[in-house]
Design a protein around this motif. Structure first.
Motif, PDB file in Angstrom:
ATOM      1  N   GLY A  23     -48.260 -23.613   7.745  1.00  0.00           N
ATOM      2  CA  GLY A  23     -47.536 -24.579   6.549  1.00  0.00           C
ATOM      3  C   GLY A  23     -47.971 -25.769   7.117  1.00  0.00           C
ATOM      4  N   VAL A  24     -47.561 -26.426   5.946  1.00  0.00           N
ATOM      5  CA  VAL A  24     -47.575 -28.039   5.279  1.00  0.00           C
ATOM      6  C   VAL A  24     -47.076 -28.729   6.858  1.00  0.00           C
ATOM      7  CG1 VAL A  24     -47.732 -29.747   3.857  1.00  0.00           C
ATOM      8  CG2 VAL A  24     -47.791 -27.578   2.412  1.00  0.00           C
ATOM      9  N   GLU A  25     -47.939 -29.766   7.281  1.00  0.00           N
ATOM     10  CA  GLU A  25     -47.720 -30.698   7.741  1.00  0.00           C
ATOM     11  C   GLU A  25     -47.902 -31.889   7.531  1.00  0.00           C
ATOM     12  OE1 GLU A  25     -48.185 -27.994  12.095  1.00  0.00           O
ATOM     13  OE2 GLU A  25     -48.978 -30.042  11.706  1.00  0.00           O
ATOM     14  N   VAL A  26     -46.988 -33.083   7.096  1.00  0.00           N
ATOM     15  CA  VAL A  26     -46.752 -34.417   6.513  1.00  0.00           C
ATOM     16  C   VAL A  26     -46.225 -34.944   8.162  1.00  0.00           C
ATOM     17  CG1 VAL A  26     -45.277 -35.882   5.510  1.00  0.00           C
ATOM     18  CG2 VAL A  26     -45.874 -33.542   4.914  1.00  0.00           C
ATOM     19  N   MET A  27     -46.992 -36.295   8.439  1.00  0.00           N
ATOM     20  CA  MET A  27     -46.793 -36.781   9.632  1.00  0.00           C
ATOM     21  C   MET A  27     -47.377 -38.160   9.055  1.00  0.00           C
ATOM     22  SD  MET A  27     -48.457 -36.861  13.457  1.00  0.00           S
ATOM     23  CE  MET A  27     -48.027 -35.400  13.859  1.00  0.00           C
ATOM     24  N   GLU A  28     -45.739 -39.365   9.534  1.00  0.00           N
ATOM     25  CA  GLU A  28     -45.964 -40.908   9.021  1.00  0.00           C
ATOM     26  C   GLU A  28     -46.273 -41.584   9.603  1.00  0.00           C
ATOM     27  OE1 GLU A  28     -42.552 -38.678   6.865  1.00  0.00           O
ATOM     28  OE2 GLU A  28     -42.970 -38.829   9.373  1.00  0.00           O
ATOM     29  N   SER A  29     -47.142 -42.811  10.011  1.00  0.00           N
ATOM     30  CA  SER A  29     -47.565 -43.487  11.493  1.00  0.00           C
ATOM     31  C   SER A  29     -47.534 -44.746  10.588  1.00  0.00           C
ATOM     32  CB  SER A  29     -48.831 -42.935  12.048  1.00  0.00           C
ATOM     33  OG  SER A  29     -49.978 -43.307  10.707  1.00  0.00           O
ATOM     34  N   GLY A  30     -47.729 -46.139  11.506  1.00  0.00           N
ATOM     35  CA  GLY A  30     -47.479 -48.056  11.409  1.00  0.00           C
ATOM     36  C   GLY A  30     -46.755 -48.164  11.181  1.00  0.00           C
ATOM     37  N   GLY A  31     -45.191 -48.069  11.599  1.00  0.00           N
ATOM     38  CA  GLY A  31     -43.796 -48.147  11.655  1.00  0.00           C
ATOM     39  C   GLY A  31     -43.905 -49.137  13.275  1.00  0.00           C
ATOM     40  N   GLY A  32     -43.010 -49.898  12.953  1.00  0.00           N
ATOM     41  CA  GLY A  32     -42.572 -50.573  13.993  1.00  0.00           C
ATOM     42  C   GLY A  32     -41.904 -52.097  13.815  1.00  0.00           C
ATOM     43  N   PRO A  33     -41.326 -53.473  15.044  1.00  0.00           N
ATOM     44  CA  PRO A  33     -40.664 -54.483  14.561  1.00  0.00           C
ATOM     45  C   PRO A  33     -41.420 -55.610  14.243  1.00  0.00           C
ATOM     46  CG  PRO A  33     -41.839 -54.344  17.231  1.00  0.00           C
ATOM     47  CD  PRO A  33     -42.198 -52.990  16.474  1.00  0.00           C
ATOM     48  N   VAL A  34     -41.029 -55.513  13.410  1.00  0.00           N
ATOM     49  CA  VAL A  34     -41.768 -57.175  12.844  1.00  0.00           C
ATOM     50  C   VAL A  34     -41.280 -58.091  12.716  1.00  0.00           C
ATOM     51  CG1 VAL A  34     -41.662 -56.236  10.334  1.00  0.00           C
ATOM     52  CG2 VAL A  34     -43.361 -58.033  10.739  1.00  0.00           C
ATOM     53  N   PRO A  35     -41.406 -59.174  12.210  1.00  0.00           N
ATOM     54  CA  PRO A  35     -40.349 -60.436  11.726  1.00  0.00           C
ATOM     55  C   PRO A  35     -40.398 -60.649  10.283  1.00  0.00           C
ATOM     56  CG  PRO A  35     -42.627 -61.021  12.590  1.00  0.00           C
ATOM     57  CD  PRO A  35     -42.666 -60.174  12.808  1.00  0.00           C
ATOM     58  N   ALA A  36     -39.235 -61.119  10.327  1.00  0.00           N
ATOM     59  CA  ALA A  36     -39.016 -60.981   8.299  1.00  0.00           C
ATOM     60  C   ALA A  36     -40.345 -61.762   7.903  1.00  0.00           C
ATOM     61  CB  ALA A  36     -37.579 -61.538   8.699  1.00  0.00           C
ATOM     62  N   GLY A  37     -40.357 -61.658   6.844  1.00  0.00           N
ATOM     63  CA  GLY A  37     -41.700 -62.301   6.309  1.00  0.00           C
ATOM     64  C   GLY A  37     -43.282 -61.563   6.056  1.00  0.00           C
ATOM     65  N   GLY A  38     -43.059 -60.619   7.492  1.00  0.00           N
ATOM     66  CA  GLY A  38     -43.976 -60.202   7.762  1.00  0.00           C
ATOM     67  C   GLY A  38     -44.718 -58.892   6.766  1.00  0.00           C
ATOM     68  N   SER A  39     -45.592 -58.204   7.539  1.00  0.00           N
ATOM     69  CA  SER A  39     -46.464 -57.113   6.684  1.00  0.00           C
ATOM     70  C   SER A  39     -46.761 -56.150   7.911  1.00  0.00           C
ATOM     71  CB  SER A  39     -47.582 -57.735   5.906  1.00  0.00           C
ATOM     72  OG  SER A  39     -47.262 -58.153   4.991  1.00  0.00           O
TER      73      SER A  39
END
Length: 133
Positions: A1-17
């Protein structure tokens, strides 16, 4: 079947990217639409940004327009969300969706699918983004 996987999240200060990625695998059909959603506990999942590949339409929610950019690789197997000028209001679980039916569209950042084809909207498990003030 189709698999979808996200990555790249985490903590970041306001104004960051942050840059989120979403990999799609296991599909014999190239997605017709892809999009990003976010959800905080106790609230509905809301659309953030989406792409309709049939006409190249890209749509953003008003709350992220000008700060977030959605993009995809040529093979349409990896979707990205570049998030700049983050604020605590952007704190949420971010989900990716890939749609394997042409009965989809994007409006105001929301990726919509004809209800008769809802099973062809494939979700990942999400990646948490936490923006501190």
């Amino acid at each position: 079947g189709v698999e979808v996987m996200e990555s790249g999240g985490g903590p970041v200060p306001a104004g960051g990217s942050l840059r989120l990625s979403c990999e799609v695998s296991g599909s014999t059909v190239t997605p017709y639409c892809m999009g990003w959603f976010r959800q905080v506990p106790g609230k509905e999942r809301m659309g953030v940004a989406g792409i309709d590949f049939s006409d190249g339409d890209i749509s953003y929610a008003s709350s992220v327009k000008g700060r977030f950019t959605i993009s995809v690789d040529n093979a349409k197997t990896t979707l990205y969300l570049q998030m700049n000028k983050l604020s605590p209001d952007d704190t949420a679980m971010y989900f990716c969706a890939a749609v394997t039916t042409p009965r989809c569209t994007v409006v105001d950042g929301f990726l919509a699918v004809d209800p008769k084809f809802h099973e062809q909207k494939h979700w990942g498990r999400g990646t948490q983004v936490t923006v501190s003030s």
